[in-house]
Scaffold this motif. Sequence first.
Motif, PDB file in Angstrom:
ATOM      1  N   GLY A 172     -24.570   0.030  30.731  1.00 23.75           N
ATOM      2  CA  GLY A 172     -25.792   0.861  30.322  1.00 23.75           C
ATOM      3  C   GLY A 172     -26.201   1.658  31.448  1.00 23.75           C
ATOM      4  N   ARG A 173     -26.925   2.984  31.089  1.00 21.02           N
ATOM      5  CA  ARG A 173     -27.300   3.783  32.054  1.00 21.02           C
ATOM      6  C   ARG A 173     -28.697   4.117  31.407  1.00 21.02           C
ATOM      7  NH1 ARG A 173     -22.854   2.692  33.147  1.00 21.02           N
ATOM      8  NH2 ARG A 173     -21.416   3.743  34.351  1.00 21.02           N
ATOM      9  N   LEU A 174     -29.542   4.161  32.703  1.00 22.40           N
ATOM     10  CA  LEU A 174     -30.981   4.755  32.331  1.00 22.40           C
ATOM     11  C   LEU A 174     -31.185   6.246  33.308  1.00 22.40           C
ATOM     12  CD1 LEU A 174     -33.884   3.877  31.242  1.00 22.40           C
ATOM     13  CD2 LEU A 174     -34.439   3.139  33.301  1.00 22.40           C
ATOM     14  N   GLU A 175     -31.392   7.085  32.357  1.00 23.37           N
ATOM     15  CA  GLU A 175     -31.711   8.395  33.095  1.00 23.37           C
ATOM     16  C   GLU A 175     -32.939   8.821  33.367  1.00 23.37           C
ATOM     17  OE1 GLU A 175     -30.925  12.821  32.129  1.00 23.37           O
ATOM     18  OE2 GLU A 175     -29.320  11.599  31.380  1.00 23.37           O
ATOM     19  N   LEU A 176     -33.507   8.937  34.659  1.00 25.93           N
ATOM     20  CA  LEU A 176     -34.818   9.234  34.914  1.00 25.93           C
ATOM     21  C   LEU A 176     -34.919  10.804  35.162  1.00 25.93           C
ATOM     22  CD1 LEU A 176     -35.545   6.174  37.203  1.00 25.93           C
ATOM     23  CD2 LEU A 176     -36.095   6.290  34.857  1.00 25.93           C
ATOM     24  N   SER A 177     -35.756  11.387  34.464  1.00 25.98           N
ATOM     25  CA  SER A 177     -35.965  12.828  34.642  1.00 25.98           C
ATOM     26  C   SER A 177     -37.516  13.234  35.024  1.00 25.98           C
ATOM     27  CB  SER A 177     -35.542  13.609  33.250  1.00 25.98           C
ATOM     28  OG  SER A 177     -34.130  13.191  32.799  1.00 25.98           O
ATOM     29  N   ARG A 178     -37.539  13.897  36.119  1.00 25.80           N
ATOM     30  CA  ARG A 178     -38.723  14.479  36.365  1.00 25.80           C
ATOM     31  C   ARG A 178     -38.573  16.078  36.302  1.00 25.80           C
ATOM     32  NH1 ARG A 178     -41.275  16.986  40.956  1.00 25.80           N
ATOM     33  NH2 ARG A 178     -39.309  17.370  42.083  1.00 25.80           N
ATOM     34  N   PHE A 179     -39.582  16.845  35.449  1.00 29.05           N
ATOM     35  CA  PHE A 179     -39.211  17.988  35.196  1.00 29.05           C
ATOM     36  C   PHE A 179     -40.134  18.771  36.009  1.00 29.05           C
ATOM     37  CE2 PHE A 179     -37.580  16.612  31.080  1.00 29.05           C
ATOM     38  CZ  PHE A 179     -36.849  17.746  30.656  1.00 29.05           C
ATOM     39  N   ILE A 180     -39.583  19.749  36.698  1.00 35.99           N
ATOM     40  CA  ILE A 180     -40.392  20.888  37.671  1.00 35.99           C
ATOM     41  C   ILE A 180     -40.527  22.167  36.803  1.00 35.99           C
ATOM     42  CG2 ILE A 180     -39.936  22.168  39.667  1.00 35.99           C
ATOM     43  CD1 ILE A 180     -37.943  19.729  40.571  1.00 35.99           C
ATOM     44  N   ALA A 181     -39.754  22.579  35.933  1.00 37.30           N
ATOM     45  CA  ALA A 181     -40.060  23.710  34.936  1.00 37.30           C
ATOM     46  C   ALA A 181     -39.228  23.484  33.874  1.00 37.30           C
ATOM     47  CB  ALA A 181     -39.674  24.904  35.801  1.00 37.30           C
ATOM     48  N   PRO A 182     -39.680  23.668  32.741  1.00 40.02           N
ATOM     49  CA  PRO A 182     -41.225  24.096  32.422  1.00 40.02           C
ATOM     50  C   PRO A 182     -41.693  22.674  32.571  1.00 40.02           C
ATOM     51  CG  PRO A 182     -39.820  23.659  30.463  1.00 40.02           C
ATOM     52  CD  PRO A 182     -38.908  23.744  31.388  1.00 40.02           C
ATOM     53  N   GLN A 183     -43.096  22.547  32.661  1.00 35.82           N
ATOM     54  CA  GLN A 183     -44.090  21.710  33.030  1.00 35.82           C
ATOM     55  C   GLN A 183     -44.244  20.726  31.828  1.00 35.82           C
ATOM     56  OE1 GLN A 183     -48.040  22.968  33.668  1.00 35.82           O
ATOM     57  NE2 GLN A 183     -47.555  23.540  35.786  1.00 35.82           N
ATOM     58  N   VAL A 184     -44.429  19.407  32.009  1.00 34.58           N
ATOM     59  CA  VAL A 184     -44.464  18.469  30.980  1.00 34.58           C
ATOM     60  C   VAL A 184     -45.570  18.798  30.043  1.00 34.58           C
ATOM     61  CG1 VAL A 184     -45.015  15.925  30.335  1.00 34.58           C
ATOM     62  CG2 VAL A 184     -43.506  16.610  32.634  1.00 34.58           C
ATOM     63  N   VAL A 185     -45.421  18.707  28.710  1.00 33.55           N
ATOM     64  CA  VAL A 185     -46.412  19.166  27.994  1.00 33.55           C
ATOM     65  C   VAL A 185     -47.245  18.107  27.172  1.00 33.55           C
ATOM     66  CG1 VAL A 185     -45.174  21.318  27.295  1.00 33.55           C
ATOM     67  CG2 VAL A 185     -44.652  19.340  25.889  1.00 33.55           C
ATOM     68  N   ALA A 186     -46.603  16.761  27.370  1.00 31.74           N
ATOM     69  CA  ALA A 186     -47.508  15.844  26.756  1.00 31.74           C
ATOM     70  C   ALA A 186     -47.389  14.787  27.587  1.00 31.74           C
ATOM     71  CB  ALA A 186     -46.813  15.528  25.398  1.00 31.74           C
ATOM     72  N   ASP A 187     -48.258  13.696  27.514  1.00 35.48           N
ATOM     73  CA  ASP A 187     -48.443  12.452  27.975  1.00 35.48           C
ATOM     74  C   ASP A 187     -48.474  11.406  27.182  1.00 35.48           C
ATOM     75  OD1 ASP A 187     -48.612  10.097  29.581  1.00 35.48           O
ATOM     76  OD2 ASP A 187     -50.194  11.127  31.025  1.00 35.48           O
ATOM     77  N   HIS A 188     -47.310  10.856  26.969  1.00 42.08           N
ATOM     78  CA  HIS A 188     -47.255   9.701  25.758  1.00 42.08           C
ATOM     79  C   HIS A 188     -47.701   8.307  26.280  1.00 42.08           C
ATOM     80  CE1 HIS A 188     -45.129  12.130  23.108  1.00 42.08           C
ATOM     81  NE2 HIS A 188     -44.635  12.605  24.027  1.00 42.08           N
ATOM     82  N   ARG A 189     -48.000   7.995  27.506  1.00 37.04           N
ATOM     83  CA  ARG A 189     -48.794   6.900  27.861  1.00 37.04           C
ATOM     84  C   ARG A 189     -49.820   6.591  27.031  1.00 37.04           C
ATOM     85  NH1 ARG A 189     -48.341   8.045  34.377  1.00 37.04           N
ATOM     86  NH2 ARG A 189     -49.387  10.262  33.210  1.00 37.04           N
ATOM     87  N   ASN A 190     -50.826   7.542  26.648  1.00 35.09           N
ATOM     88  CA  ASN A 190     -51.738   7.471  25.988  1.00 35.09           C
ATOM     89  C   ASN A 190     -51.552   7.325  24.470  1.00 35.09           C
ATOM     90  OD1 ASN A 190     -53.521   6.983  28.353  1.00 35.09           O
ATOM     91  ND2 ASN A 190     -53.303   9.283  28.749  1.00 35.09           N
ATOM     92  N   ALA A 191     -50.510   7.759  23.912  1.00 30.97           N
ATOM     93  CA  ALA A 191     -50.207   7.995  22.706  1.00 30.97           C
ATOM     94  C   ALA A 191     -50.274   6.613  21.881  1.00 30.97           C
ATOM     95  CB  ALA A 191     -48.978   8.359  22.300  1.00 30.97           C
ATOM     96  N   PRO A 192     -50.938   6.618  20.725  1.00 27.90           N
ATOM     97  CA  PRO A 192     -51.082   5.320  19.660  1.00 27.90           C
ATOM     98  C   PRO A 192     -49.563   4.965  19.743  1.00 27.90           C
ATOM     99  CG  PRO A 192     -51.317   7.099  18.463  1.00 27.90           C
ATOM    100  CD  PRO A 192     -51.357   7.758  20.008  1.00 27.90           C
ATOM    101  N   VAL A 193     -49.430   3.636  19.233  1.00 33.29           N
ATOM    102  CA  VAL A 193     -48.045   2.769  18.999  1.00 33.29           C
ATOM    103  C   VAL A 193     -47.255   3.586  17.793  1.00 33.29           C
ATOM    104  CG1 VAL A 193     -48.559   0.915  20.172  1.00 33.29           C
ATOM    105  CG2 VAL A 193     -48.996   1.119  17.643  1.00 33.29           C
ATOM    106  N   ASN A 194     -48.201   4.098  16.983  1.00 29.18           N
ATOM    107  CA  ASN A 194     -47.406   4.892  15.812  1.00 29.18           C
ATOM    108  C   ASN A 194     -46.998   6.288  15.983  1.00 29.18           C
ATOM    109  OD1 ASN A 194     -50.223   5.749  15.726  1.00 29.18           O
ATOM    110  ND2 ASN A 194     -50.197   5.658  13.350  1.00 29.18           N
ATOM    111  N   ALA A 195     -47.073   7.014  17.237  1.00 29.85           N
ATOM    112  CA  ALA A 195     -46.792   8.305  17.526  1.00 29.85           C
ATOM    113  C   ALA A 195     -45.167   8.180  17.612  1.00 29.85           C
ATOM    114  CB  ALA A 195     -47.206   8.536  19.089  1.00 29.85           C
ATOM    115  N   LEU A 196     -44.966   9.633  17.268  1.00 23.57           N
ATOM    116  CA  LEU A 196     -43.204   9.687  17.088  1.00 23.57           C
ATOM    117  C   LEU A 196     -42.759   9.926  18.453  1.00 23.57           C
ATOM    118  CD1 LEU A 196     -43.058  12.626  14.463  1.00 23.57           C
ATOM    119  CD2 LEU A 196     -42.599  10.298  14.219  1.00 23.57           C
TER     120      LEU A 196
END
Length: 108
Positions: free
Chosen positions: A63-87
């Motif tokens: 298995g592989r886990l791909e970690l991505s850090r977007f430089i451009a375009p900027q990240v538009v949302a932070d799902h760490r604060n999303a409720p558990v029923n968020a898409l």
Amino acid sequence: MALRLDNVGIVVEALEPAIEFFRELGLELEGRGMVEGEWAGRVTGLGDQTVEIAMMRTPDGNGRLELSRFIAPQVVADHRNAPVNALGYLRVMFAVRGLLPALLRPRA
């Protein structure tokens, strides 16, 4: 029918701490680099982009886990604060033996 989960992608704020976290869990850094330009944007639908990625491999090599850090375009949302029923991705789970010593190890 045979099925194998090959890759899961996670967008991170900082790549180095994420790499170290998953190394502590036993994943190995397989490689890292930049993915950029219009061709990459055609794959993601984001247009011209610059993304630093790190590919982590599970100890069994399956298995592989791909970690991505977007430089451009900027990240538009932070799902760490999303409720558990968020898409979107809610969680990735690993079975880890010997987790407590890794968690208790002092960090620099």
